[in-house]
Design a protein around this motif. Structure first.
Motif, PDB file in Angstrom:
ATOM      1  N   PHE B 118       8.124  98.276 -20.494  1.00  0.00           N
ATOM      2  CA  PHE B 118       8.984  99.442 -20.743  1.00  0.00           C
ATOM      3  C   PHE B 118       8.268 100.693 -20.225  1.00  0.00           C
ATOM      4  O   PHE B 118       7.084 100.889 -20.507  1.00  0.00           O
ATOM      5  N   MET B 167       8.886  99.023 -29.356  1.00  0.00           N
ATOM      6  CA  MET B 167       7.635  98.528 -28.794  1.00  0.00           C
ATOM      7  C   MET B 167       7.470  97.014 -28.878  1.00  0.00           C
ATOM      8  O   MET B 167       6.946  96.379 -27.968  1.00  0.00           O
ATOM      9  N   GLU B 168       7.921  96.436 -29.998  1.00  0.00           N
ATOM     10  CA  GLU B 168       7.658  95.005 -30.215  1.00  0.00           C
ATOM     11  C   GLU B 168       8.369  94.096 -29.221  1.00  0.00           C
ATOM     12  O   GLU B 168       8.038  92.920 -29.126  1.00  0.00           O
ATOM     13  N   TYR B 170       8.244  94.474 -25.996  1.00  0.00           N
ATOM     14  CA  TYR B 170       7.592  94.576 -24.684  1.00  0.00           C
ATOM     15  C   TYR B 170       6.101  94.260 -24.798  1.00  0.00           C
ATOM     16  O   TYR B 170       5.444  94.708 -25.729  1.00  0.00           O
ATOM     17  N   GLN B 171       5.593  93.527 -23.827  1.00  0.00           N
ATOM     18  CA  GLN B 171       4.151  93.270 -23.835  1.00  0.00           C
ATOM     19  C   GLN B 171       3.382  94.508 -23.423  1.00  0.00           C
ATOM     20  O   GLN B 171       2.215  94.674 -23.744  1.00  0.00           O
ATOM     21  N   LEU B 172       4.083  95.365 -22.671  1.00  0.00           N
ATOM     22  CA  LEU B 172       3.418  96.529 -22.081  1.00  0.00           C
ATOM     23  C   LEU B 172       4.390  97.704 -22.091  1.00  0.00           C
ATOM     24  O   LEU B 172       5.516  97.578 -21.617  1.00  0.00           O
ATOM     25  N   ALA B 173       3.962  98.826 -22.651  1.00  0.00           N
ATOM     26  CA  ALA B 173       4.775 100.049 -22.592  1.00  0.00           C
ATOM     27  C   ALA B 173       3.886 101.157 -22.058  1.00  0.00           C
ATOM     28  O   ALA B 173       2.757 101.343 -22.527  1.00  0.00           O
TER      29      ALA B 173
END
Lengths: 192, 192
Positions: B118, B167-168, B170-173
């Motif tokens: 994200f 957030m939860e 996505y592995q990466l934000a």
């Protein structure tokens, strides 16, 4: 401020503390976590045990001795938060470092050169981790996670008026359960 | 599935689309964004212009021709979403690639080997970017951002029953406004 600071906020059981230490080690800078407790105890005059237990947790505020107010109407939790804020600000002015949790992201939000990181993971991965790290205890690990999450969220919201774990407050948010601790530490170090 | 897929969800004006393209280029794999439109139009039988305008936006559902229902009681938006889902699944089965937006994170959530990213940025940075990229238009750029955010959020929530930008998921934000597009693309490529 010419120092460069990394704040690591994290869900309980996500390994965020370990990731912060690993990144600090890679960068050759100190990591403040438990080390903050002695400093905050000295600054606040509160006993070390109270600081250790309530530096990210408002539970004590609702009953017992922590509900007491001082001459200025501040609760012991407020005194603790004020001391924590002062200690974190002083550290950030003194040297480049990694700071774990304790609203450090919020306390340093106006400063340049702060990389704000959030580490999260699925309930499954966190439950596995806390059982591995801290051993089996009474009660369901999922319930322990929920309790801890709830307390950290409440503490953060009380003192920052922001939503805990909201993406917009962090330059980097990582799912440690999926990416692994080492990879998370590498990414953080690479952004320094 | 042995292919490796990267989904890039993004706030309007965050540069997420560009970051996705840059990461794909580094990795030598295709990036699907506008390219999805023709595929979805062909799959759904809907006109290209409708697909282009409503592939992440439910506005059309509330009035006019898009409010019409087909024989099965599906709105045109539902038909579009179903076609989009089919096209995204087929792409993910066919080859390693980057897919921009369109609930691809949700559609592929059960698959292994999907890196879900994200991209976000502050309103200030996004406003600057949309004026630079798309030029001045009638109305305040902040209002344009808010409208677009609202529509994407509503679309995402309608079809996924999840909170957009949580957030939860996505592995990466990454905060592209703070880290810069190039650095974001590098991190994504390094995780592939």
């Amino acid at each position: 401020m010419s120092n460069r600071i990394i704040t690591v906020s994290r869900e309980f059981g996500s390994g965020g503390r370990t990731i912060g230490r690993m990144a600090a080690l890679k960068l050759g800078i100190p990591c403040y976590d438990q080390e903050l407790i002695d400093k905050v105890a000295a600054e606040s005059g509160l006993v070390r045990e109270f600081v250790a237990e309530h530096s990210e947790d408002i539970r004590g505020g609702w009953f017992g001795y922590a509900g007491a107010r001082d001459f200025y109407g501040r609760s012991i939790n407020d005194t603790l938060y004020a001391a924590q804020t002062k200690v974190i600000r002083e550290l950030a002015e003194k040297e480049s470092c990694v700071i774990i949790g304790r609203c450090s992201d919020y306390i340093l939000r106006e400063d340049d050169n702060v990389l704000m990181v959030f580490i999260h993971a699925s309930m499954e991965k966190r439950a596995e981790r806390i059982v591995r790290q801290y051993g089996e205890r009474d009660g369901d690990p999922y319930q322990r996670l929920k309790d801890k999450d709830r307390k950290r969220r409440a503490y953060y919201q009380l003192y920052t008026d922001r939503k805990w774990g909201a993406m917009e407050n962090y330059q980097l948010a990582l799912d440690s359960g999926s990416l692994g601790l080492e990879k998370c530490a590498e990414i953080i170090a690479s952004l320094y």
